[in-house]
Write an enzyme that holds these catalytic residues in place. Structure first.
Site, PDB file in Angstrom:
ATOM      1  N   CYS A 163       0.861  -1.181   0.000  1.00  0.00           N
ATOM      2  CA  CYS A 163       0.000   0.000   0.000  1.00  0.00           C
ATOM      3  C   CYS A 163       0.898   1.231   0.000  1.00  0.00           C
ATOM      4  CB  CYS A 163      -0.892  -0.013   1.243  1.00  0.00           C
ATOM      5  SG  CYS A 163      -1.820   1.515   1.489  1.00  0.00           S
ATOM      6  N   CYS A 186      -1.448 -10.936  -6.934  1.00  0.00           N
ATOM      7  CA  CYS A 186      -1.868 -12.017  -6.050  1.00  0.00           C
ATOM      8  C   CYS A 186      -1.848 -11.450  -4.626  1.00  0.00           C
ATOM      9  CB  CYS A 186      -0.890 -13.177  -6.202  1.00  0.00           C
ATOM     10  SG  CYS A 186      -1.365 -14.652  -5.302  1.00  0.00           S
TER      11      CYS A 186
END
Length: 199
Positions: A163, A186
């Site tokens: 993030c 993924c």
């Protein structure tokens, strides 16, 4: 003998209730350990380096780019806000077992946000069934909202996905996805919080 198992006490309560009740209570207590904290506001700013992230409207459209500071917290602070699994995956770079995460088989329309800071990371529009057992996406909701870095742990070279706003570990990206990008992000369910699309 099993006669006593199904026998009814004088007060009308089956004895099996007293045998099953402790197990049921333990299960309910375990469910209660999962902290369902509210999703943080993506616009909130922290005390770290400045970054630009894209915020989205309720229907999943890009709304604007905002300038915020990265969220920086101690392990103790993150542990107080996240479940044990969320902390192990998002803050300590763990990996949940395949086919066990909450969102690997989720097909609802909506937005996948960072479990730590609320940043919009992936839309259901880019989600696809990879057969891997983890939520898989062809692209992030906005390139600004995710970062990548080289990961050579376990003696193999991979690309880690993070993030941008709080450096939470999300998963890895591989070059074996479908078109149009050819990428397969993924991602661990434990790093995400799904927000269903509002009509």
């Amino acid at each position: 003998m099993l006669e006593g198992f199904s026998a009814v006490r004088q007060d009308g309560v089956p004895r099996r209730v007293f045998l099953i009740a402790p197990v049921a209570f333990a299960g309910l207590a375990a469910l209660g350990l999962r902290k369902e904290h509210p999703i943080p506001e993506a616009r909130s700013s922290g005390s770290g380096a400045a970054v630009d992230i894209v915020v989205f409207s309720d229907n999943g459209r890009k709304r604007e780019t905002v300038h915020v500071n990265k969220i920086k917290k101690s392990d103790a602070e993150w542990m107080s806000e996240l479940t044990r699994e969320e902390f192990a995956v998002a803050r300590k770079k763990g990996t949940e077992r395949a086919f066990t995460g909450q969102y690997w088989d989720n097909h609802e329309p909506g937005m996948y946000r960072c479990v730590c800071c609320g940043t919009e990371l992936f839309r259901s529009d880019e989600k696809f069934e990879s057969g891997s057992g983890w939520p898989s996406f062809t692209a992030p909701a906005a390139d600004e909202n995710v970062a990548t870095q080289k990961d050579d742990s376990y003696f193999i070279e991979r690309t880690e996905v993070l993030c941008s706003k709080c450096d939470a570990h999300l998963g890895h990206v591989f070059p074996d996805g479908p078109g149009p990008t050819g990428a397969r992000y993924c991602i661990n369910s434990a790093s995400l919080r799904f927000e269903p699309k509002k009509s």
